[in-house]
Design a protein around this motif. Structure first.
Motif, PDB file in Angstrom:
ATOM      1  N   LEU A 167       1.142  -1.133  -0.372  1.00 46.41           N
ATOM      2  CA  LEU A 167      -0.057   0.038  -0.036  1.00 46.41           C
ATOM      3  C   LEU A 167       0.775   1.076   0.131  1.00 46.41           C
ATOM      4  CD1 LEU A 167      -2.520   1.396  -0.016  1.00 46.41           C
ATOM      5  CD2 LEU A 167      -2.903   1.381   2.449  1.00 46.41           C
ATOM      6  N   ILE A 168       1.542   1.540   0.737  1.00 44.84           N
ATOM      7  CA  ILE A 168       2.757   2.735   0.565  1.00 44.84           C
ATOM      8  C   ILE A 168       3.836   2.547  -0.602  1.00 44.84           C
ATOM      9  CG2 ILE A 168       5.084   2.809   1.575  1.00 44.84           C
ATOM     10  CD1 ILE A 168       4.116   2.064   4.724  1.00 44.84           C
ATOM     11  N   ASP A 169       4.357   1.355  -1.041  1.00 43.02           N
ATOM     12  CA  ASP A 169       4.195   1.488  -2.957  1.00 43.02           C
ATOM     13  C   ASP A 169       3.748   2.381  -3.691  1.00 43.02           C
ATOM     14  OD1 ASP A 169       7.167   0.940  -1.724  1.00 43.02           O
ATOM     15  OD2 ASP A 169       6.745  -1.210  -1.696  1.00 43.02           O
ATOM     16  N   SER A 170       2.451   2.243  -3.087  1.00 40.24           N
ATOM     17  CA  SER A 170       1.233   1.937  -4.353  1.00 40.24           C
ATOM     18  C   SER A 170       1.343   3.995  -4.176  1.00 40.24           C
ATOM     19  CB  SER A 170      -0.099   1.334  -4.511  1.00 40.24           C
ATOM     20  OG  SER A 170       0.067  -0.294  -4.243  1.00 40.24           O
ATOM     21  N   LEU A 171       1.236   4.277  -3.010  1.00 41.42           N
ATOM     22  CA  LEU A 171       0.968   6.333  -3.136  1.00 41.42           C
ATOM     23  C   LEU A 171       2.335   6.846  -3.096  1.00 41.42           C
ATOM     24  CD1 LEU A 171      -1.399   5.450   0.911  1.00 41.42           C
ATOM     25  CD2 LEU A 171      -1.839   5.475  -1.868  1.00 41.42           C
ATOM     26  N   PRO A 172       2.987   7.512  -4.339  1.00 38.41           N
ATOM     27  CA  PRO A 172       4.119   7.923  -4.852  1.00 38.41           C
ATOM     28  C   PRO A 172       3.908   9.260  -3.609  1.00 38.41           C
ATOM     29  CG  PRO A 172       2.856   7.448  -6.216  1.00 38.41           C
ATOM     30  CD  PRO A 172       1.985   6.840  -5.575  1.00 38.41           C
ATOM     31  N   HIS A 173       4.535   9.535  -3.196  1.00 37.60           N
ATOM     32  CA  HIS A 173       4.842  11.233  -3.275  1.00 37.60           C
ATOM     33  C   HIS A 173       5.938  12.085  -3.719  1.00 37.60           C
ATOM     34  CE1 HIS A 173       8.184  10.185  -0.122  1.00 37.60           C
ATOM     35  NE2 HIS A 173       7.800   9.133   0.613  1.00 37.60           N
ATOM     36  N   HIS A 174       5.486  12.786  -4.001  1.00 39.81           N
ATOM     37  CA  HIS A 174       6.382  13.475  -4.719  1.00 39.81           C
ATOM     38  C   HIS A 174       6.829  14.736  -3.989  1.00 39.81           C
ATOM     39  CE1 HIS A 174       4.243  11.704  -7.981  1.00 39.81           C
ATOM     40  NE2 HIS A 174       3.727  12.245  -7.823  1.00 39.81           N
TER      41      HIS A 174
END
Length: 174
Positions: A167-174
Protein backbone atom coordinates in the motif's frame (compact mmCIF):
# COMPACT_ATOMS: atom_id res chain seq x y z
CA UNK A 1 -23.81 -40.87 11.35
CA UNK A 2 -21.98 -43.64 13.16
CA UNK A 3 -18.60 -42.06 12.38
CA UNK A 4 -19.78 -38.75 13.89
CA UNK A 5 -20.96 -40.62 16.97
CA UNK A 6 -17.61 -42.40 17.21
CA UNK A 7 -15.79 -39.08 16.90
CA UNK A 8 -17.89 -37.55 19.66
CA UNK A 9 -17.24 -40.56 21.87
CA UNK A 10 -13.50 -40.24 21.26
CA UNK A 11 -13.58 -36.55 22.19
CA UNK A 12 -15.67 -37.30 25.28
CA UNK A 13 -13.20 -40.00 26.33
CA UNK A 14 -10.24 -37.67 25.75
CA UNK A 15 -11.84 -34.96 27.89
CA UNK A 16 -12.72 -37.47 30.60
CA UNK A 17 -9.11 -38.65 30.66
CA UNK A 18 -7.67 -35.12 30.62
CA UNK A 19 -10.09 -33.42 32.97
CA UNK A 20 -12.34 -30.38 32.83
CA UNK A 21 -9.44 -28.02 32.09
CA UNK A 22 -9.57 -29.27 28.50
CA UNK A 23 -12.84 -27.35 28.08
CA UNK A 24 -10.92 -24.13 28.73
CA UNK A 25 -8.18 -25.14 26.30
CA UNK A 26 -10.85 -25.93 23.71
CA UNK A 27 -12.58 -22.58 24.28
CA UNK A 28 -9.31 -20.66 23.91
CA UNK A 29 -8.42 -22.69 20.80
CA UNK A 30 -11.85 -22.10 19.26
CA UNK A 31 -11.72 -18.34 19.89
CA UNK A 32 -8.16 -18.15 18.58
CA UNK A 33 -9.05 -19.95 15.35
CA UNK A 34 -12.21 -17.88 14.81
CA UNK A 35 -10.13 -14.71 15.11
CA UNK A 36 -7.41 -16.04 12.80
CA UNK A 37 -9.96 -17.07 10.15
CA UNK A 38 -11.54 -13.63 10.43
CA UNK A 39 -8.13 -12.00 9.90
CA UNK A 40 -7.50 -14.12 6.80
CA UNK A 41 -10.95 -13.21 5.51
CA UNK A 42 -10.20 -9.51 6.00
CA UNK A 43 -6.71 -9.75 4.55
CA UNK A 44 -7.72 -11.67 1.43
CA UNK A 45 -11.28 -10.45 0.89
CA UNK A 46 -11.80 -7.01 2.35
CA UNK A 47 -8.42 -5.32 2.40
CA UNK A 48 -7.94 -5.36 -1.40
CA UNK A 49 -11.13 -3.24 -1.65
CA UNK A 50 -9.87 -0.86 1.05
CA UNK A 51 -6.49 -0.64 -0.68
CA UNK A 52 -8.14 0.12 -4.01
CA UNK A 53 -10.26 2.88 -2.43
CA UNK A 54 -7.23 4.46 -0.78
CA UNK A 55 -5.20 4.39 -4.01
CA UNK A 56 -8.14 5.81 -5.99
CA UNK A 57 -8.59 8.60 -3.44
CA UNK A 58 -4.89 9.42 -3.50
CA UNK A 59 -4.71 9.49 -7.27
CA UNK A 60 -7.83 11.67 -7.43
CA UNK A 61 -6.17 14.37 -5.30
CA UNK A 62 -4.81 17.33 -7.13
CA UNK A 63 -2.28 18.09 -4.41
CA UNK A 64 0.04 15.19 -3.53
CA UNK A 65 3.16 17.16 -2.73
CA UNK A 66 2.27 19.49 0.15
CA UNK A 67 2.87 18.81 3.82
CA UNK A 68 -0.91 18.56 4.32
CA UNK A 69 -1.25 15.97 1.54
CA UNK A 70 1.53 13.89 3.09
CA UNK A 71 -0.24 13.95 6.47
CA UNK A 72 -3.42 12.71 4.80
CA UNK A 73 -1.41 9.94 3.12
CA UNK A 74 0.19 9.01 6.45
CA UNK A 75 -3.22 8.94 8.13
CA UNK A 76 -4.65 6.61 5.47
CA UNK A 77 -1.64 4.32 5.75
CA UNK A 78 -1.87 4.34 9.54
CA UNK A 79 -5.59 3.54 9.48
CA UNK A 80 -5.02 0.71 7.00
CA UNK A 81 -2.18 -0.63 9.14
CA UNK A 82 -4.38 -0.55 12.25
CA UNK A 83 -7.12 -2.39 10.37
CA UNK A 84 -4.64 -5.00 9.14
CA UNK A 85 -3.32 -5.62 12.66
CA UNK A 86 -6.69 -5.55 14.41
CA UNK A 87 -7.19 -8.43 16.87
CA UNK A 88 -3.63 -9.69 16.44
CA UNK A 89 -2.87 -8.81 20.06
CA UNK A 90 -5.82 -10.92 21.19
CA UNK A 91 -4.60 -13.81 19.04
CA UNK A 92 -1.08 -13.57 20.48
CA UNK A 93 -2.52 -13.40 24.01
CA UNK A 94 -4.58 -16.55 23.41
CA UNK A 95 -1.50 -18.29 22.04
CA UNK A 96 0.38 -17.40 25.23
CA UNK A 97 -2.54 -18.47 27.42
CA UNK A 98 -2.98 -21.98 25.96
CA UNK A 99 0.15 -23.49 27.58
CA UNK A 100 -0.71 -21.75 30.86
CA UNK A 101 -4.19 -23.25 30.82
CA UNK A 102 -2.53 -26.60 30.15
CA UNK A 103 -0.32 -26.08 33.19
CA UNK A 104 -3.43 -25.43 35.23
CA UNK A 105 -4.52 -28.91 34.15
CA UNK A 106 -1.15 -30.24 35.34
CA UNK A 107 -1.71 -28.71 38.76
CA UNK A 108 -5.25 -30.05 39.08
CA UNK A 109 -4.12 -33.50 37.91
CA UNK A 110 -1.30 -33.61 40.46
CA UNK A 111 -3.74 -32.52 43.18
CA UNK A 112 -5.89 -35.46 42.11
CA UNK A 113 -2.86 -37.78 42.38
CA UNK A 114 -2.02 -36.53 45.87
CA UNK A 115 -5.64 -36.79 46.93
CA UNK A 116 -5.74 -40.39 45.70
CA UNK A 117 -2.51 -41.16 47.55
CA UNK A 118 -3.92 -39.65 50.73
CA UNK A 119 -7.21 -41.52 50.62
CA UNK A 120 -6.27 -44.83 48.96
CA UNK A 121 -2.59 -45.12 49.76
CA UNK A 122 0.33 -45.41 47.39
CA UNK A 123 -0.25 -49.04 46.50
CA UNK A 124 -3.03 -48.45 43.94
CA UNK A 125 -1.19 -47.46 40.77
CA UNK A 126 -4.33 -47.60 38.62
CA UNK A 127 -5.98 -44.79 40.59
CA UNK A 128 -2.82 -42.69 40.48
CA UNK A 129 -2.54 -43.22 36.71
CA UNK A 130 -5.83 -41.41 36.09
CA UNK A 131 -4.51 -38.37 37.97
CA UNK A 132 -1.23 -38.49 36.07
CA UNK A 133 -3.05 -38.58 32.72
CA UNK A 134 -5.19 -35.72 34.00
CA UNK A 135 -1.91 -33.88 34.63
CA UNK A 136 -0.21 -34.56 31.29
CA UNK A 137 -2.99 -34.43 28.70
CA UNK A 138 -4.00 -30.79 29.34
CA UNK A 139 -0.38 -29.69 29.11
CA UNK A 140 0.00 -31.48 25.80
CA UNK A 141 -3.29 -30.05 24.50
CA UNK A 142 -2.30 -26.53 25.52
CA UNK A 143 1.06 -26.82 23.80
CA UNK A 144 -0.47 -28.22 20.59
CA UNK A 145 -3.07 -25.44 20.59
CA UNK A 146 -0.38 -22.80 21.06
CA UNK A 147 1.83 -24.25 18.32
CA UNK A 148 -1.02 -24.32 15.81
CA UNK A 149 -1.85 -20.71 16.57
CA UNK A 150 1.78 -19.59 16.57
CA UNK A 151 2.37 -20.82 13.04
CA UNK A 152 -0.76 -19.23 11.59
CA UNK A 153 -0.40 -15.94 13.48
CA UNK A 154 3.16 -15.47 12.27
CA UNK A 155 1.95 -16.01 8.71
CA UNK A 156 -0.83 -13.49 9.29
CA UNK A 157 1.56 -10.88 10.65
CA UNK A 158 3.89 -11.35 7.69
CA UNK A 159 1.03 -11.03 5.21
CA UNK A 160 -0.26 -7.91 6.96
CA UNK A 161 3.20 -6.31 6.83
CA UNK A 162 3.55 -7.15 3.13
CA UNK A 163 0.08 -5.73 2.41
CA UNK A 164 0.95 -2.52 4.28
CA UNK A 165 4.26 -2.18 2.43
CA UNK A 166 2.52 -2.69 -0.93
CA UNK A 167 0.00 0.00 0.00
CA UNK A 168 2.82 2.41 0.87
CA UNK A 169 4.52 1.67 -2.45
CA UNK A 170 1.23 2.29 -4.29
CA UNK A 171 0.91 5.81 -2.87
CA UNK A 172 3.81 7.70 -4.37
CA UNK A 173 4.70 11.01 -2.78
CA UNK A 174 6.49 13.59 -4.81
Amino acid sequence: MTSLYGLLESVRGFIATGGDVLYFVAAALFLMWVLMIERYWYLLGEFPKVRKNIITSWEAREDTTSWYAHRIRDRWISQASDDLNARMLIIRTLIAMCPLIGLLGTVTGMINVFETMATQGTSNARLMASGISMATIPTMAGMVAALSGLFISSRLETRAKIARDKLIDSLPHH
